[in-house]
Enzyme design. Structure first.
Site, mmCIF file in Angstrom:
data_model
loop_
_atom_site.group_PDB
_atom_site.id
_atom_site.type_symbol
_atom_site.label_atom_id
_atom_site.label_comp_id
_atom_site.label_asym_id
_atom_site.label_seq_id
_atom_site.Cartn_x
_atom_site.Cartn_y
_atom_site.Cartn_z
ATOM 1 N N GLY A 58 0.875 -1.152 -0.178
ATOM 2 C CA GLY A 58 0.014 -0.141 -0.163
ATOM 3 C C GLY A 58 1.001 1.152 -0.089
ATOM 4 O O GLY A 58 1.886 1.060 0.036
ATOM 5 N N ILE B 200 1.696 3.728 2.386
ATOM 6 C CA ILE B 200 2.299 3.768 3.458
ATOM 7 C C ILE B 200 3.298 2.616 3.730
ATOM 8 O O ILE B 200 4.328 2.928 3.905
ATOM 9 C CB ILE B 200 1.646 4.319 4.886
ATOM 10 N N THR C 95 -12.101 -7.270 7.625
ATOM 11 C CA THR C 95 -10.706 -7.234 7.524
ATOM 12 C C THR C 95 -10.167 -6.503 8.506
ATOM 13 O O THR C 95 -8.961 -6.903 9.028
ATOM 14 C CB THR C 95 -10.164 -6.249 6.186
ATOM 15 N N TYR D 135 -15.943 2.096 10.190
ATOM 16 C CA TYR D 135 -14.619 1.866 10.165
ATOM 17 C C TYR D 135 -13.988 2.310 11.613
ATOM 18 O O TYR D 135 -13.039 1.701 12.145
ATOM 19 C CB TYR D 135 -13.991 2.813 9.011
#
Ligand code: UDP
Length: 336
Positions: free
Chosen positions: A10, A12, A95, A149
């Protein structure tokens, strides 16, 4: 030092992988390539100290095996981007929660230090001027996907702290505020790459809402130095740290800045939130981290200002557009 980076393909994670390899460490990346991209690892692919495994962090056998090969874990894999989260809430919750459970369980078996990446979303709609780690979480109702989230990341934080408290595990939580830099793509909602790609494509730049909402944007290079510092600082263990930048800017001003840097003649348009995300979407009016704790713990200090970072991002996205590298599915608002 051998590090496992979950989500290492990804934005970062790939910067972190490069930083550690350049420092002479060994790096193992695991990524399911759902939002990460192999191209992000081009600079270190083939390096003798680097290896990549395509896989899901919820695959416990895989994670148990990888945990035997390293000395510590940077757990960065997560569902990212407000747009993706609103569109795929099941994927987000599963996830984030199951993945972190498995990573922490496998790390605990081998006594590995773990840095768990969390998010400023956890602060929710907090009313304080700058968000401190010990402020109350103020989340919206469960009928709004956005808050799933925040809630899932809050569970991740609780878990990391619980492993430390109950089992003496070395865990530290880094609460990322808005982080920007080359390689970030706008496909999942991130405002800076979206504005830059919109501007480079001739506009218009789409400001959601009235543009008075504000954020503070941290340089990815500063963020990765902070998380390496945190995992290596024993006193940081069992604690949560804000990681970001405390220079605030409204989204309206950000749009003007990007426009002026690319082409002052470009149009800026306003899009209602209901149209941009989902009906009843709740945005955050203001989000700035209080960085006292991370400054005191590891001497953290942001090094690049917004103008310098924007220049680097414009260069990066211009290069990608010129090379006509298409990133995943087409989007209505510039995925570059
Ligand atoms: N935003 C915007 N135009 C875009 C994308 C985002 O005005 O094309 C706004 C968004 O509504 C929010 C801010 O920019 O107020 C930051 O959005 P982002 O998704 O980057 O991060 P977060 O909302 O998580 O801070």
């Amino acid at each position: 030092m051998r590090s496992l980076i979950t989500g290492g393909a990804g934005f970062i994670g790939s910067h972190l992988a490069e930083f550690l390899i350049e420092r002479g460490d060994e790096v193992v990346v695991v990524d399911d390539l759902s939002t990460g991209r192999l191209a992000n690892l081009d600079r270190i692919t083939g390096h003798p100290e680097f290896s990549f495994t395509e896989g899901d962090i919820r695959d416990e056998d895989l994670m148990a095996k990888l945990a035997t090969e390293v000395d510590r874990i940077f757990h960065l894999a997560a569902a990212v981007g407000v747009m993706l989260i609103v569109k795929r809430p099941v994927h987000t919750i599963e996830t984030n929660i199951q993945g972190t459970e498995i990573v922490l369980r496998c790390a605990a078996k081998h006594g590995l230090p773990v840095l768990v990446a969390s998010s400023s979303e956890v602060c929710g709609k907090g009313t304080g001027v700058a968000f401190e780690e010990e402020h109350d979480m103020v989340l919206g109702p469960t009928s709004r996907s956005r808050w799933s989230y925040a809630a899932s990341k809050a569970v991740d934080e609780f878990l990391a702290l619980a492993y430390h408290r109950e089992q003496g595990q070395r865990t530290v939580v880094a609460r990322f505020f808005n982080t920007i830099g080359p390689r970030q793509i706008g496909q999942y909602g991130m405002v800076v790459p979206r504005f830059v790609s919109q501007a480079l494509k001739g506009g218009p730049i789409t400001v959601f809402g009235d543009g008075t909402q504000s954020r503070s944007f941290a340089w990815v290079g500063d963020v990765i130095r902070a998380i390496v510092g945190l995992i290596e600082e024993p006193e940081a263990s069992g604690r949560v740290f804000n990681v970001g930048c405390d220079e605030e800017i409204t989204i309206g001003k950000l749009a003007e800045k990007v426009r002026d840097m690319v082409d002052p003649g470009l149009a800026i348009v306003h899009v209602p939130y209901d149209e941009a995300y989902e009906e009843g979407f709740e945005d955050l009016g203001r989000r700035v981290p209080d960085l006292t704790r991370v400054r005191e713990a590891i001497g953290y200090e942001p090094t690049l200002g917004l103008d310098e970072i924007l220049k680097l991002i414009i260069e990066d996205i211009r290069g990608r557009l010129d090379a006509s590298i298409r990133i995943d599915r087409p989007s209505d608002c510039g995925q570059w």
